[in-house]
Enzyme design. Sequence first.
Site, PDB file in Angstrom:
ATOM      1  N   LYS A  40       0.802  -1.201   0.000  1.00  0.00           N
ATOM      2  CA  LYS A  40       0.000   0.000   0.000  1.00  0.00           C
ATOM      3  C   LYS A  40       0.850   1.272   0.000  1.00  0.00           C
ATOM      4  CE  LYS A  40      -3.426  -2.152   3.105  1.00  0.00           C
ATOM      5  NZ  LYS A  40      -2.804  -3.025   4.126  1.00  0.00           N
ATOM      6  N   GLY A  41       2.105   1.135   0.402  1.00  0.00           N
ATOM      7  CA  GLY A  41       2.933   2.322   0.642  1.00  0.00           C
ATOM      8  C   GLY A  41       3.054   3.264  -0.543  1.00  0.00           C
ATOM      9  N   ASP A  97       7.289   3.003  -2.674  1.00  0.00           N
ATOM     10  CA  ASP A  97       7.637   4.186  -1.892  1.00  0.00           C
ATOM     11  C   ASP A  97       9.085   4.151  -1.419  1.00  0.00           C
ATOM     12  OD1 ASP A  97       6.911   2.024  -0.361  1.00  0.00           O
ATOM     13  OD2 ASP A  97       6.128   3.190   1.304  1.00  0.00           O
ATOM     14  N   ASP A 100      14.410  -0.562   0.953  1.00  0.00           N
ATOM     15  CA  ASP A 100      15.109  -0.674   2.233  1.00  0.00           C
ATOM     16  C   ASP A 100      16.078  -1.846   2.094  1.00  0.00           C
ATOM     17  OD1 ASP A 100      15.617  -1.403   4.987  1.00  0.00           O
ATOM     18  OD2 ASP A 100      13.938  -0.178   5.582  1.00  0.00           O
ATOM     19  N   LYS A 128      17.092   3.698   0.831  1.00  0.00           N
ATOM     20  CA  LYS A 128      17.842   3.583   2.086  1.00  0.00           C
ATOM     21  C   LYS A 128      18.948   2.546   1.867  1.00  0.00           C
ATOM     22  CE  LYS A 128      15.101   3.479   6.029  1.00  0.00           C
ATOM     23  NZ  LYS A 128      14.484   2.800   7.203  1.00  0.00           N
ATOM     24  N   VAL A 150      11.050   6.413   8.712  1.00  0.00           N
ATOM     25  CA  VAL A 150      10.245   7.538   8.247  1.00  0.00           C
ATOM     26  C   VAL A 150       8.804   7.103   7.990  1.00  0.00           C
ATOM     27  CG1 VAL A 150      12.123   8.908   7.257  1.00  0.00           C
ATOM     28  CG2 VAL A 150      11.032   7.128   5.873  1.00  0.00           C
ATOM     29  N   ASP A 156       3.862   3.914   6.474  1.00  0.00           N
ATOM     30  CA  ASP A 156       3.157   3.781   7.749  1.00  0.00           C
ATOM     31  C   ASP A 156       4.052   3.241   8.853  1.00  0.00           C
ATOM     32  OD1 ASP A 156       3.339   1.064   6.700  1.00  0.00           O
ATOM     33  OD2 ASP A 156       1.907   0.520   8.267  1.00  0.00           O
TER      34      ASP A 156
HETATM   35  C1  PRP Z   1       7.322  -1.439   2.693  1.00  0.00           C
HETATM   36  C2  PRP Z   1       7.488  -0.513   1.491  1.00  0.00           C
HETATM   37  C3  PRP Z   1       8.164  -1.400   0.463  1.00  0.00           C
HETATM   38  C4  PRP Z   1       8.981  -2.364   1.308  1.00  0.00           C
HETATM   39  C5  PRP Z   1      10.423  -1.948   1.308  1.00  0.00           C
HETATM   40  O1  PRP Z   1       6.150  -2.187   2.539  1.00  0.00           O
HETATM   41  O2  PRP Z   1       6.238  -0.036   1.036  1.00  0.00           O
HETATM   42  O3  PRP Z   1       7.235  -2.124  -0.328  1.00  0.00           O
HETATM   43  O4  PRP Z   1       8.457  -2.298   2.644  1.00  0.00           O
HETATM   44  O5  PRP Z   1      11.175  -2.755   2.180  1.00  0.00           O
HETATM   45  P1  PRP Z   1      12.283  -3.773   1.706  1.00  0.00           P
HETATM   46  O6  PRP Z   1      13.153  -3.059   0.685  1.00  0.00           O
HETATM   47  O7  PRP Z   1      13.028  -4.089   2.980  1.00  0.00           O
HETATM   48  O8  PRP Z   1      11.629  -4.988   1.126  1.00  0.00           O
HETATM   49  P2  PRP Z   1       5.447  -2.926   3.755  1.00  0.00           P
HETATM   50  O9  PRP Z   1       5.935  -4.320   3.814  1.00  0.00           O
HETATM   51  O10 PRP Z   1       5.596  -2.116   4.993  1.00  0.00           O
HETATM   52  O11 PRP Z   1       3.920  -2.932   3.259  1.00  0.00           O
HETATM   53  P3  PRP Z   1       3.004  -1.658   2.971  1.00  0.00           P
HETATM   54  O12 PRP Z   1       3.533  -0.993   1.708  1.00  0.00           O
HETATM   55  O13 PRP Z   1       1.643  -2.231   2.755  1.00  0.00           O
HETATM   56  O14 PRP Z   1       3.086  -0.751   4.164  1.00  0.00           O
END
Ligand code: PRP
Length: 177
Positions: A40-41, A97, A100, A128, A150, A156
């Site tokens: 969703k991000g 978004d 990481d 990041k 962040v 979120d």
């Molecule tokens: C977050 C973000 C990325 C992912 C990045 O999603 O939106 O999709 O993590 O992290 P990574 O590079 O360590 O894989 P999350 O799993 O929090 O789901 P969300 O987007 O629904 O919040």
Amino acid sequence: MKEGNVLFSEERIKRRVRELAVEITRDYAGKPLTVVAVLKGSVRFLHDLLDCLGEHLTVELIEASSYGDRTNSSGSVLIRSYGQLRVSGRDVLVVDDIADTGLTLQSVVSEIETRGARSVRTCVLLDKPSRRRVPLEPDYRGFTIGDVFVVGYGLDYAGRFRDLPYIALLRPTEKAR
Ligand code: PRP
């Protein structure tokens, strides 16, 4: 959220998104593009990017999650809704978004390649790199950040703060509130 926590203001993000859209439009030069957004991000980023990207594109949505309610990646990426993904023979831009550990994008890119896309590139608002666990380099990135947590503009913490129009630092003491 306090004003002092703001890392990237709404105006700064919008400006940077416009710059990214100019770069992407130039690189694809009118070729039909398939944008695959990772929910969703990415929802706010996708919205603002689409405002600037113009015609000749289709949009596909998938949902990935690796964080749960934690502030660091669980290391396993759960992808939903690959079922309807139409990417075969297409030039695909995966939009998320944040990169990481890179595990989410790596997993999504690999699946899209397996499904026969002609090309796959990645676009993230935030990068990041200090936390990377796989060799993944986004093709387009808005901002590079250090190892900080962040929220806002789609990002979120335990489901909160996605609605903020800016990106803010979430300090450890603020997580409990
Ligand atoms: C977050 C973000 C990325 C992912 C990045 O999603 O939106 O999709 O993590 O992290 P990574 O590079 O360590 O894989 P999350 O799993 O929090 O789901 P969300 O987007 O629904 O919040």
